[in-house]
Structure formats: C-alpha cells, structure tokens
Write an enzyme that holds these catalytic residues in place. Structure first.
Site, short mmCIF file in Angstrom:
data_model
loop_
_atom_site.label_atom_id
_atom_site.label_comp_id
_atom_site.label_asym_id
_atom_site.label_seq_id
_atom_site.Cartn_x
_atom_site.Cartn_y
_atom_site.Cartn_z
N LYS A 99 -0.87 -9.43 2.89
CA LYS A 99 -0.25 -9.19 4.14
C LYS A 99 -1.07 -8.14 4.78
CE LYS A 99 2.97 -5.84 3.73
NZ LYS A 99 2.54 -4.79 4.84
N ASP B 177 -1.17 -6.28 -0.28
CA ASP B 177 -1.18 -5.59 0.92
C ASP B 177 -2.67 -5.11 1.17
OD1 ASP B 177 0.05 -4.78 3.03
OD2 ASP B 177 1.14 -3.16 2.33
N GLU C 78 9.27 -4.36 10.37
CA GLU C 78 9.72 -3.04 9.86
C GLU C 78 10.26 -2.04 10.83
OE1 GLU C 78 6.99 -0.91 7.10
OE2 GLU C 78 8.13 0.82 7.27
N GLU D 147 -1.25 -5.62 8.39
CA GLU D 147 -0.51 -4.85 9.53
C GLU D 147 -1.06 -5.18 10.93
OE1 GLU D 147 0.21 -0.58 9.03
OE2 GLU D 147 1.20 -1.06 6.93
N ASP E 184 0.92 -1.18 -0.06
CA ASP E 184 0.06 -0.21 -0.01
C ASP E 184 0.91 1.22 0.09
OD1 ASP E 184 0.86 -0.22 2.68
OD2 ASP E 184 -1.07 0.18 3.47
N SER E 185 2.22 0.90 0.15
CA SER E 185 3.01 2.29 -0.20
C SER E 185 2.63 2.81 -1.39
CB SER E 185 4.77 1.68 -0.20
OG SER E 185 4.74 0.58 -0.95
O1 KIV Z 1 3.68 -1.19 1.80
C1 KIV Z 1 4.66 -1.74 1.73
O2 KIV Z 1 5.38 -1.17 0.42
C2 KIV Z 1 5.25 -2.49 2.64
C3 KIV Z 1 6.50 -2.61 2.90
C4 KIV Z 1 7.45 -1.55 3.03
C5 KIV Z 1 6.94 -3.83 3.61
O3 KIV Z 1 4.46 -2.50 3.52
#
Ligand code: KIV
Length: 278
Positions: free
Chosen positions: A115, A85, A184, A117, A46-47
């Site tokens: 993934k 994510d 992280e 969090e 989600d970056s």
């Molecule tokens: O959103 C993302 O790219 C991430 C990575 C930095 C692990 O969660």
C-alpha cells in the site's frame, strides 16, 4: 475457508456486493488471531510507528522496521491477503527505488501486496510497480505521512474543489492498476460517490458506511493504544485497563510470594536437600 485469498477474490467481493474487512497486525500472534476470524486482508500498517514503536507520527518509520514486522505477521497469516505499507520516502524518490522497495515486501517479507499513500501524483509510480508485477493498494484522503501538508489530522475533501481532486485521484489510481483504495477521513457522502465511480473496492477508515470495505488499526479497536483514539474508531473491547489490572495483580503476588503457587511449579519429590552438603 482455508484457501489463501487472492487479489481476484477481493475484486470479486465488490462485484458481488460483499463487504471487505481489513485490520492491522504487526506480529505473528495478532496476525494469527485476526486471520483465524476470516478477515480478508491484514495490513501491516506504518501505524506501527505510533502504536508499537512510540514515534509521534508515521514519518520516521523505516523500510527495515516495516520488513521486520511484515516478516513476523506473515508467519501468522494463512488465508488473508497480507498487505505491507510502504513507509515515507520509500516510493517518492524514483520509480526504480519504489519498485525495488516494493519488491522487498514481497520477496523478503512474505507480503502479497503493498500500500502507498497519495493520489494522482503517485500514479506513474503505481503504474510502474503494477507493470513490474506488484499488486498495489492506494490510500487517499487523510494521508498520515503528509499530514503536515494537509493541515494536520483533519477530515479531507470537505469543499467541492478538494472533493473533486479526491474523486479524480481514485479514478487515476484505478486506471494506474491499483487493486483497491483506502479512503481515510473523508465525508461519507464523498466516499459513496468515489465508491460508485470506481470498479475496485474502496476500504474506508473514517469514511462512512458506503465504502466497499472497512479497516481499523487493531490496537485502537481493542483499546491498546492509549495516547488518543480517533472519533471514527469503534472500540470493541478496552484491553489496556484489563492488562494493567492483570499486571498489578502479578506484581502484588510476586511481592507477597503467592505466585508461583504449587500449581505453577514443578514439584517432583526429588531428594536434593543434601546437595548443599556435597
Ligand atoms: O498505517 C495504517 O495502519 C494505515 C491504515 C490506518 C489504513 O494506513
């Protein structure tokens, strides 16, 4: 080399002491370039909210935005495990909503796993998702979706109490059925302890060399995100200045007429001069 990797392959790498590599990709082109190198996991993080969409954090990212980019990335990935994510508020409201949303990453967007969090507090949800047949990667330490509750983008687990909580979270995630955990921004010593404490691979970002694997945001490591570069990022190439130089040259050549040249035109000796007189 071309066989599609499975969760089992990633777990076996830890058993064999082989490091796992993961990078982010948000579209078919980048995903294809990364996949071709042999990188084992591609994360549609989600970056993308910050590096592609221009948001100030990952909080505004929506399910539809994530699915759109996962679908694109899945077209470029042949071998790597593709992890999608889950965006903020797509898994926190209820277990059933979390399962429905996670399922969309697999059914509609071609991901192999998701993934999310959080530590101990998300483990019931992780358990329910795994029971539903969805492979889950955990993410603890600095969790950007809730960075405001953590005092900002800061190293986590610096005191004994928070270090203990992170270790417990890792153990709980493993017990809940997660197949790996992103660590992280935590001290390298703590990452080493957590890595030894769990039998699933830890994937570090700003968590030192003792993790079972590493992940970076690709735009950071190739110098394509200029707003800021976290200190733990190694920039392997700095593309933004090269892109700017190329664009500036193109701009100048369009203005002065040197682009396109003969080489970049279709000249077929057609006799079309008198078309205007017809
Ligand atoms: O959103 C993302 O790219 C991430 C990575 C930095 C692990 O969660």
């Amino acid at each position: 080399m071309n066989k599609k990797l499975t969760i089992q392959d990633i777990l076996t790498m830890k058993k064999n002491g082989e490091k796992v590599s993961m990078l982010t990709a948000y579209d078919a082109s980048f995903a294809g370039i990364i996949d071709a190198t042999g990188i084992e996991m591609v994360l549609v993080g989600d970056s993308l909210g910050m590096v592609l969409l221009g948001y100030n954090s990952t909080v505004p990212v929506t399910m539809e935005e994530m699915l759109h980019h996962c679908r694109a990335a899945s077209k470029g990935v042949k071998r790597a495990l593709l992890v999608g994510d889950m965006p903020f508020m797509s898994y926190q409201v209820s277990e059933s909503e979390a399962i429905t949303n996670a399922g969309r990453f697999l059914k509609e967007a071609g991901c192999d796993a998701v993934k999310l969090e959080g530590g101990t507090e998300v483990c019931d949800t992780v358990k329910a998702m795994v029971r539903a047949g969805i492979s889950v990667m955990g993410h603890i330490g600095l969790t950007p979706q809730t960075a405001s509750q953590l005092g900002g983008y800061k190293v986590q687990g610096k005191d004994a109490d928070s270090a203990r909580k992170l270790l417990q979270s890792a153990r709980d995630l493993e017990a809940a059925g997660a197949f790996s955990i992103v660590l992280e921004c935590i001290p390298a010593e703590l990452a080493e302890v957590i890595t030894k404490a769990v039998s699933i691979p830890t994937i570090g970002i700003g968590a030192g060399k003792h993790c079972d694997g590493q992940v970076l945001v690709t735009h950071d490591m190739v110098g394509m995100f200029e707003k800021f570069t976290p200190s733990f990022v190694k920039q392997y190439v700095n593309l933004a200045p090269q892109i700017k130089e190329a664009v500036a040259t193109y701009f100048e050549e369009v203005k002065n007429g040197s682009f396109p040249s003969e080489e970049h035109s279709f000249n077929m000796q057609l006799d079309v001069k008198n078309l205007l007189d017809e």
